[in-house]
Enzyme design. Structure first.
Site, PDB file in Angstrom:
ATOM      1  N   TYR A   1       0.263  14.483   1.090  1.00  0.00           N
ATOM      2  CA  TYR A   1      -0.204  14.451   2.147  1.00  0.00           C
ATOM      3  C   TYR A   1       0.549  15.656   2.279  1.00  0.00           C
ATOM      4  O   TYR A   1       0.603  16.703   3.583  1.00  0.00           O
ATOM      5  CB  TYR A   1       1.175  14.096   3.142  1.00  0.00           C
ATOM      6  CG  TYR A   1       0.584  12.275   3.222  1.00  0.00           C
ATOM      7  CD1 TYR A   1      -0.813  11.954   3.651  1.00  0.00           C
ATOM      8  CD2 TYR A   1       2.261  11.607   2.709  1.00  0.00           C
ATOM      9  CE1 TYR A   1      -0.435  10.398   3.480  1.00  0.00           C
ATOM     10  CE2 TYR A   1       2.085  10.615   2.627  1.00  0.00           C
ATOM     11  CZ  TYR A   1       0.294   9.525   3.307  1.00  0.00           C
ATOM     12  OH  TYR A   1       0.000   8.549   3.105  1.00  0.00           O
TER      13      TYR A   1
ATOM     14  N   CYS B   1      -1.570  34.315  10.810  1.00  0.00           N
ATOM     15  CA  CYS B   1      -1.012  34.419  11.998  1.00  0.00           C
ATOM     16  C   CYS B   1      -0.899  33.040  13.139  1.00  0.00           C
ATOM     17  O   CYS B   1      -1.865  33.681  14.588  1.00  0.00           O
ATOM     18  CB  CYS B   1      -2.158  35.579  12.359  1.00  0.00           C
ATOM     19  SG  CYS B   1      -2.780  36.326  11.296  1.00  0.00           S
TER      20      CYS B   1
ATOM     21  N   GLU C   1       0.935  -1.288  -0.029  1.00  0.00           N
ATOM     22  CA  GLU C   1       0.101  -0.031   0.320  1.00  0.00           C
ATOM     23  C   GLU C   1       0.815   1.558  -0.187  1.00  0.00           C
ATOM     24  O   GLU C   1       0.685   2.017   1.119  1.00  0.00           O
ATOM     25  CB  GLU C   1      -0.310  -0.180   1.102  1.00  0.00           C
ATOM     26  CG  GLU C   1      -1.656  -1.158   1.784  1.00  0.00           C
ATOM     27  CD  GLU C   1      -1.902  -1.947   2.876  1.00  0.00           C
ATOM     28  OE1 GLU C   1      -1.944  -0.309   3.962  1.00  0.00           O
ATOM     29  OE2 GLU C   1      -3.288  -2.566   3.031  1.00  0.00           O
ATOM     30  N   PRO C   2       1.937   1.588  -0.982  1.00  0.00           N
ATOM     31  CA  PRO C   2       2.304   2.977  -1.259  1.00  0.00           C
ATOM     32  C   PRO C   2       2.622   4.203  -1.301  1.00  0.00           C
ATOM     33  O   PRO C   2       1.072   3.871  -1.780  1.00  0.00           O
ATOM     34  CB  PRO C   2       3.534   1.997  -2.351  1.00  0.00           C
ATOM     35  CG  PRO C   2       2.776   0.850  -2.859  1.00  0.00           C
ATOM     36  CD  PRO C   2       1.696   0.366  -2.502  1.00  0.00           C
TER      37      PRO C   2
ATOM     38  N   TYR D   1       4.634  18.102  11.136  1.00  0.00           N
ATOM     39  CA  TYR D   1       6.050  16.705  11.440  1.00  0.00           C
ATOM     40  C   TYR D   1       7.242  18.089  11.903  1.00  0.00           C
ATOM     41  O   TYR D   1       8.861  16.975  11.681  1.00  0.00           O
ATOM     42  CB  TYR D   1       5.712  15.777  10.271  1.00  0.00           C
ATOM     43  CG  TYR D   1       4.572  15.637  10.118  1.00  0.00           C
ATOM     44  CD1 TYR D   1       3.999  14.955  10.685  1.00  0.00           C
ATOM     45  CD2 TYR D   1       3.827  15.752   8.850  1.00  0.00           C
ATOM     46  CE1 TYR D   1       2.800  14.509  10.997  1.00  0.00           C
ATOM     47  CE2 TYR D   1       2.518  15.564   8.951  1.00  0.00           C
ATOM     48  CZ  TYR D   1       2.098  13.938   9.676  1.00  0.00           C
ATOM     49  OH  TYR D   1       1.329  14.563   9.226  1.00  0.00           O
TER      50      TYR D   1
HETATM   51  N1  LLP Z   1      -1.263   2.237   4.779  1.00  0.00           N
HETATM   52  C1  LLP Z   1      -1.759   1.803   6.232  1.00  0.00           C
HETATM   53  C2  LLP Z   1      -2.500   1.292   7.114  1.00  0.00           C
HETATM   54  C3  LLP Z   1      -1.463   3.286   5.801  1.00  0.00           C
HETATM   55  O1  LLP Z   1      -1.714   4.103   7.384  1.00  0.00           O
HETATM   56  C4  LLP Z   1      -0.497   4.528   5.309  1.00  0.00           C
HETATM   57  C5  LLP Z   1      -0.040   5.774   5.609  1.00  0.00           C
HETATM   58  C6  LLP Z   1      -0.286   3.828   3.936  1.00  0.00           C
HETATM   59  C7  LLP Z   1      -0.706   2.986   3.863  1.00  0.00           C
HETATM   60  C8  LLP Z   1       0.816   4.299   3.092  1.00  0.00           C
HETATM   61  O2  LLP Z   1       1.553   4.993   3.864  1.00  0.00           O
HETATM   62  P1  LLP Z   1       3.158   5.476   2.987  1.00  0.00           P
HETATM   63  O3  LLP Z   1       3.987   4.647   1.761  1.00  0.00           O
HETATM   64  O4  LLP Z   1       2.237   6.433   2.287  1.00  0.00           O
HETATM   65  O5  LLP Z   1       4.156   5.829   3.847  1.00  0.00           O
HETATM   66  N2  LLP Z   1       0.649  12.995   7.051  1.00  0.00           N
HETATM   67  C9  LLP Z   1       1.913  12.258   6.852  1.00  0.00           C
HETATM   68  C10 LLP Z   1       1.315  10.703   6.579  1.00  0.00           C
HETATM   69  C11 LLP Z   1       0.398   9.158   7.123  1.00  0.00           C
HETATM   70  C12 LLP Z   1       0.600   8.469   6.368  1.00  0.00           C
HETATM   71  C13 LLP Z   1      -0.725   8.132   7.425  1.00  0.00           C
HETATM   72  N3  LLP Z   1      -0.727   6.496   6.721  1.00  0.00           N
HETATM   73  C14 LLP Z   1       3.060  13.082   6.414  1.00  0.00           C
HETATM   74  O6  LLP Z   1       3.014  13.891   5.794  1.00  0.00           O
HETATM   75  O7  LLP Z   1       4.269  12.596   6.297  1.00  0.00           O
END
Ligand code: LLP
Length: 421
Positions: free
Chosen positions: A375, A346, A275-276, A318
């Protein structure tokens, strides 16, 4: 291969100068590259070649309908985490059998929506959720295919707000209790156990935590099979990081990730799902913004941009780093100076970078935040009554606005003043 490069001194998205898009749609705006999105999906797809697999794009990273349509056409599955995401994936033409439903708090209404519309699998995260899904499935006279998300208690070594695989995190079922919970699932007639799910966090920059988690999943799979469960799928989550700072060592590549997956899990004969999100969309997008003022402060210079924390919250939320580059390429050897780069919102938290070395910048100049395709737009808000920024898609020399900037009338008319007030 980077599709955001300087050509003739101007930063381009594929074949289109970003300055041209800025002149058309105004700033700030997000811009995404079809070539990059496509390439990143294929890197994962090819990394798992030779095993039965499905790359399920985690649409939470970037859920614009055009991006979903592109992913769907490439053959991607989609990982959704809400009824809203499910509806969008479906509206973009992705068939239910390619949609995986993740998330720690699915409501019965969301379960019904997915069971009626078609679903590949629910990733279930708790016993109460299992009971609720069983009930909904029975009321519809169907069986819900499930994987149970296990929490392997592994440190993902990433920012604490995006680490999900430690026992103190809200996600999944402790792996030590997994056999017991699978046994319970097998007694519920509305559920059909098909696999095991794990996702330990996001922006991981080493393969080690993944390998640790996946080894635990391999061991569990064998135990579950010996308990009589028919485990045919492993959902390995997302999380592979991207190089936000070009000066830093690059995280492992999808191909290296794929090799590790095959080595650790290949013998089990399961279909592999991943799930990327970030790796597909992150470096496929930039946020373009204009400098409103350069303000000389006490011992520091502030670059005040027309983009703010409401448009790109990652630095405020973050302490995330995004490279920020001028759209007009600086001449070689141009001396750099430190700037605090901020937005007009602000609060002091509306700071993108401190003492960031930049070539000299003046009011009116355009800059691009790199690695903003994941994101970014999806986490934007209209805080300070700043309209959501538009999104633009580029493919070769094609340009399209894929989400228009709302007008101030749109914003004002979204609220209702009660008659009795
Ligand atoms: N699968 C599940 C169950 C997840 O919770 C997530 C991300 C992904 C896949 C995808 O992960 P990725 O490949 O994108 O790392 N807003 C944060 C990132 C939150 C990720 C939440 N879950 C940021 O801006 O860094």
């Amino acid at each position: 291969m980077d599709h955001f490069l300087y050509r003739d001194g101007i930063l381009h998205a594929e074949d289109v100068p970003l300055t041209e898009i800025a002149a058309q749609v105004g700033t700030p705006f997000y811009c995404y590259s079809v070539a990059t999105l496509t390439r990143h999906f294929r890197l994962f797809d090819e990394a798992l070649a030779g095993t039965d697999h499905l790359v399920c794009y985690a649409m939470k990273a970037n859920s614009n309908m055009a991006v979903l349509k592109l992913m769907g056409d490439l053959g991607a599955g989609i990982d959704v985490v809400s009824g809203g995401e499910y509806r969008k994936a479906q509206a973009a033409g992705v068939p239910g059998e390619r949609i995986v439903f993740s998330g720690v708090g699915k409501t019965q209404e969301e379960m019904r929506l997915a069971l009626e519309g078609g679903i590949r699998q629910f990733n279930v995260e708790s016993e109460p959720e299992m009971a609720a899904l069983n009930e909904v499935a029975l009321s519809l006279g169907v069986q819900a295919p499930i994987a149970i998300r296990v929490n392997p208690d592994v440190d993902a070594k990433t920012h604490e707000k995006i680490a999900t695989g430690k026992s103190e995190n809200k996600f999944g079922i402790p792996i030590a209790r997994a056999r017991e919970v699978y046994a319970l699932a097998a007694t519920l007639p509305g559920l059909k156990v098909v696999g095991v799910d794990v996702h330990i966090g996001s922006q991981l920059t080493s393969l080690e935590p993944f390998e640790l988690a996946y080894s635990k999943v391999a061991e569990l799979t064998q135990a579950l099979r010996s308990d009589g469960h028919d485990i045919v799928r492993l959902d390995l989550g997302g999380g592979l990081g991207i190089p936000y700072e070009r000066s830093n060592a690059a995280p492992p590549l999808p191909v290296e990730y794929g090799e590790m997956v095959k080595r650790v899990l290949g013998d089990l004969g399961c279909e592999i799902e991943i799930e990327p999100g970030r790796l597909i969309a992150g470096n496929a997008g930039v946020l373009v913004s204009q400098v409103i003022y350069v303000k000389n402060g006490e011992g520091r210079d502030f670059l005040i941009l027309d983009a703010a924390m409401n448009d790109l919250v990652r630095p405020a939320m973050y302490a995330a780093h995004h490279d920020i580059v001028p759209l007009v390429e600086p001449a070689p050897g141009t001396e750099q100076a430190p700037y605090d780069i901020v937005g007009p919102v602000c609060e002091t938290g509306d700071t993108f970078a401190k003492s960031r070395m930049m070539p000299p910048v003046a009011a009116g100049d355009l800059v691009a935040f790199r690695s903003a395709g994941a994101y970014g737009a999806v986490m934007a808000s209209e805080y300070n009554t700043r309209p959501l920024v538009p999104e633009v898609l580029v493919s070769g020399d094609h340009v399209a606005v894929i989400r228009a900037r709302p007008s101030f009338d749109d914003i004002i008319n979204r609220d209702t003043i009660p008659e009795w007030l």
